[in-house]
Design a protein around this motif. Sequence first.
Motif, PDB file in Angstrom:
ATOM      1  N   LEU A 143      -0.088  93.441 -17.116  1.00 25.92           N
ATOM      2  CA  LEU A 143       0.161  93.252 -15.673  1.00 25.92           C
ATOM      3  C   LEU A 143       0.672  91.846 -15.368  1.00 25.92           C
ATOM      4  O   LEU A 143       1.638  91.681 -14.628  1.00 25.92           O
ATOM      5  CB  LEU A 143      -1.125  93.512 -14.879  1.00 25.92           C
ATOM      6  CG  LEU A 143      -0.998  93.308 -13.360  1.00 25.92           C
ATOM      7  CD1 LEU A 143      -0.215  94.446 -12.723  1.00 25.92           C
ATOM      8  CD2 LEU A 143      -2.351  93.190 -12.693  1.00 25.92           C
ATOM      9  N   ILE A 144       0.031  90.809 -15.975  1.00 28.21           N
ATOM     10  CA  ILE A 144       0.461  89.442 -15.639  1.00 28.21           C
ATOM     11  C   ILE A 144       1.698  89.009 -16.412  1.00 28.21           C
ATOM     12  O   ILE A 144       2.392  88.091 -16.006  1.00 28.21           O
ATOM     13  CB  ILE A 144      -0.683  88.392 -15.807  1.00 28.21           C
ATOM     14  CG1 ILE A 144      -1.284  88.435 -17.204  1.00 28.21           C
ATOM     15  CG2 ILE A 144      -1.735  88.577 -14.747  1.00 28.21           C
ATOM     16  CD1 ILE A 144      -2.310  87.364 -17.457  1.00 28.21           C
ATOM     17  N   THR A 145       1.974  89.702 -17.544  1.00 22.38           N
ATOM     18  CA  THR A 145       3.214  89.389 -18.276  1.00 22.38           C
ATOM     19  C   THR A 145       4.411  89.909 -17.493  1.00 22.38           C
ATOM     20  O   THR A 145       5.452  89.264 -17.409  1.00 22.38           O
ATOM     21  CB  THR A 145       3.177  89.991 -19.700  1.00 22.38           C
ATOM     22  OG1 THR A 145       1.977  89.579 -20.338  1.00 22.38           O
ATOM     23  CG2 THR A 145       4.362  89.530 -20.523  1.00 22.38           C
ATOM     24  N   GLY A 146       4.234  91.108 -16.878  1.00 20.38           N
ATOM     25  CA  GLY A 146       5.252  91.661 -15.970  1.00 20.38           C
ATOM     26  C   GLY A 146       6.625  91.784 -16.593  1.00 20.38           C
ATOM     27  O   GLY A 146       6.799  92.375 -17.659  1.00 20.38           O
ATOM     28  N   ASN A 147       7.614  91.159 -15.911  1.00 18.37           N
ATOM     29  CA  ASN A 147       9.011  91.265 -16.361  1.00 18.37           C
ATOM     30  C   ASN A 147       9.394  90.192 -17.386  1.00 18.37           C
ATOM     31  O   ASN A 147      10.566  89.991 -17.670  1.00 18.37           O
ATOM     32  CB  ASN A 147       9.957  91.152 -15.146  1.00 18.37           C
ATOM     33  CG  ASN A 147       9.643  92.211 -14.112  1.00 18.37           C
ATOM     34  OD1 ASN A 147       9.332  93.334 -14.470  1.00 18.37           O
ATOM     35  ND2 ASN A 147       9.680  91.845 -12.832  1.00 18.37           N
ATOM     36  N   SER A 148       8.398  89.478 -17.896  1.00 14.30           N
ATOM     37  CA  SER A 148       8.713  88.391 -18.822  1.00 14.30           C
ATOM     38  C   SER A 148       9.344  88.922 -20.111  1.00 14.30           C
ATOM     39  O   SER A 148       9.060  90.039 -20.555  1.00 14.30           O
ATOM     40  CB  SER A 148       7.432  87.632 -19.160  1.00 14.30           C
ATOM     41  OG  SER A 148       7.641  86.785 -20.242  1.00 14.30           O
ATOM     42  N   GLN A 149      10.208  88.093 -20.690  1.00 13.47           N
ATOM     43  CA  GLN A 149      10.876  88.455 -21.942  1.00 13.47           C
ATOM     44  C   GLN A 149       9.880  88.460 -23.112  1.00 13.47           C
ATOM     45  O   GLN A 149      10.059  89.161 -24.090  1.00 13.47           O
ATOM     46  CB  GLN A 149      11.998  87.441 -22.270  1.00 13.47           C
ATOM     47  CG  GLN A 149      13.069  87.326 -21.193  1.00 13.47           C
ATOM     48  CD  GLN A 149      13.846  88.628 -21.028  1.00 13.47           C
ATOM     49  OE1 GLN A 149      14.232  89.236 -21.997  1.00 13.47           O
ATOM     50  NE2 GLN A 149      14.041  89.046 -19.782  1.00 13.47           N
TER      51      GLN A 149
END
Length: 805
Positions: A143-149
């Motif tokens: 959830l907190i990583t989200g759209n991160s590469q």
Amino acid sequence: IVDEVDSVLIDDARTPLIISGPVPKGDEQLFEVLRPLVERLVEAQRKLATQYLADAKRLIASDKKEDVEAGFLALFRSHKALPKNKPLIKYLSEPGIKAGMLKTEEIYMEQNNKRMPEAVEPLYFVIDEKLKSVDLTDKGVDLITGNSQDPTLFVLPDIAGQLSALENETGLSDEEKLAKKDELLTNFAIKSERVHTINQLLKAYTMFEKDTDYVVMDGQVKIVDEQTGRIMDGRRWSDGLHQAVEAKEGVKIEAATQTFATITLQNYFRMYHKLSGMTGTAETEAGEFWDIYKLDVVVIPTNRPIARIDMNDRVYKTKREKYKAVIEEIEKMVQAGRPVLVGTTSVEISEMLSKMLTLRKIQHNVLNAKLHQKEADIVAKAGQSSTVTIATNMAGRGTDIKLSPEVKAAGGLAIIGTERHESRRVDRQLRGRAGRQGDPGSSVFFVSLEDDLMRLFASDRLANWMDKMGFKEGEMIEHSMISKSIERAQKKVEENNFGIRKRLLEYDDVMNKQRTVVYTKRRHALMGERIGMDIVDMIWDRCVNAVEQPDYEDVKMEILQTLAMETPFSEEDFRNKKKEDLAEQTFQEAMTLFKRKTERMAAIANPVIKQVYEAQGHMYENIMIPITDGKRMYNISVNLKEAYETESKAIVKAFEKAILLHTIDDAWKENLRELDELKHSVQNASYEQKDPLLIFKLESVTLFDNMVGKINNNTISILMRGQIPVQEPQQVREAAPEPERPRQQYREEKQDLNDPDQQAAAGRDTREAKQEPYRAEKTVGRNDPCPCGSGLKYKNCHGRDKCKF
């Protein structure tokens, strides 16, 4: 002699005393950046916990066995998600509910928590209220990583495995391996900082409550002492937790700090040759007083017989019923003309009771962490007829409550406790406010099954017994069995806290041995008693270390870097002679060089010291001498009279003292940080059935040896290179073309150092010269060591290119 000795030596001993100071770039923190992510995470978890609670209520009400089982699993998940959720606490107090959830928990805890991951997998993070820990799950990380590469943005890498794989990798040169190792360690440091910040923010949002654990006053987060209810001014939670709470409350986030010195209260007080104390409530902790401090507890009989009536606890199912009963009890006492002292465990509860009394139009005073300035006045009036005083934990309030004859006739002061504290002593201190010196009085505690103590530590039998008895809304139980059950719960907490204190002390005992050595070394440097002997020992240690190198080239490099001199023996000698003989030869050479350097330093300084003292000695007390090791400039303060009388030998001693103190302090701070990290990392050893304390003891020895080596290395390296910079006439002309400008190498301090005008004038001879004197340390002499640290003279290194430093 310690006042309230149990409060000081027992309650406060769970947290060590720390002196901290600023760290470089302490303002560069991730709390503000990561706060929105944590708020999103907490909000998602709150919705999930609410949903699971709703599902649990629906399924448990079903007739099907499978539905009931699924319902209790949903309830357990809701509990692991947010254990302090008020609707959940209320639901758990209903008949059979808590017992059913505990059975479900037992199923998943079997075989060393083997099935626990199944239960907590759907959650974003898992809270353990007893251990005060919060752990992110894979779902939370996603959830907190989200759209991160980078999907591993908040996952700590297996650094040991990665380093091991790198060592076994073939086809890489030593330089490439070193570069890759640095990259891995840097990546680990960045990620661990990120994960640590997330964890601390989660703790702040889920486990620390405003007006219970802390208050926000004047734009600052202030800790409330759980024992006394007083504000702990100037104290901060360590390890970034305070900054996390500041981020949560939207106040200014203070800069990060670093531990400069630390000691547990136990080891601090054990340093006294004689120790004693006084308190009214030490009897329950007699065992710990003997185990830790070797102190006996002696009970002194009361001056007059106790006339106070201590009633059994009144137990209700919910908090709502309990507070309603408290208000009714207060009303009854006020009508009887008795003064009432109401004890609460938090600021929030004292304010809520205050609102309830205001609605009933009952006059009262509130004494909590927000109003502690008025404490003495409020407590002094607490014994007047029909006076109601609400106070957070009255422990050691120190003001006597005097009763008038009519109050004594009415029955004396009535003590009402709104909740049992986790420590029996704090409850006894509250009871002890009434019935002093034979005065009449009474005390009673109101308890609900929703209270923190009952939720976390009371036995399941109590909840089951209350379910079987079928108590209705608002019904109260007053029974000695209940009071004993609560006492047992308190005993369990006290044992738990004793375990925490004992473990803390065991870890600190390891550090205490190191602390003794370092502070002895530091005291020698500070007092200057045996500073010369310590430096001789250090030079010998470095000589032995140098000749122990396996290769002659390494020996040459070590001697050049540390002792700043040529190797006094040939390669053939290195191969054929004994190590002890080589060490002795190197030591003799080093001592000769060191003596020559110090004598030269005194010879250079002495003419100027003589001139300043004879011409202006009445104006200045101290003088600042610039000394360089080729890399840094050190301004050493020396007493002018002492320097004159010792023919500048005092300058050498002051230089040695300053450098030794500086290197000891730097190395000790770094060692404390490493020990702190080690203490956290060794906890994982328990998963391998190993004792973390044993590993901590073994590893800390290595850290200590490294620190001593670092102190010796840095001290000798600076002392062997130290010299007063002197300019050659040609350079003076280049740097300062004005012929009338006087050459002066020193900055003096006036005798009255408290006078700002005199401080501003320090270093100026106002009678003889109007201009600012030329400061010699600004340029490097041709024959001085090159500031680049090569060990060569400036004229043979960067001086050839006229490079300016």
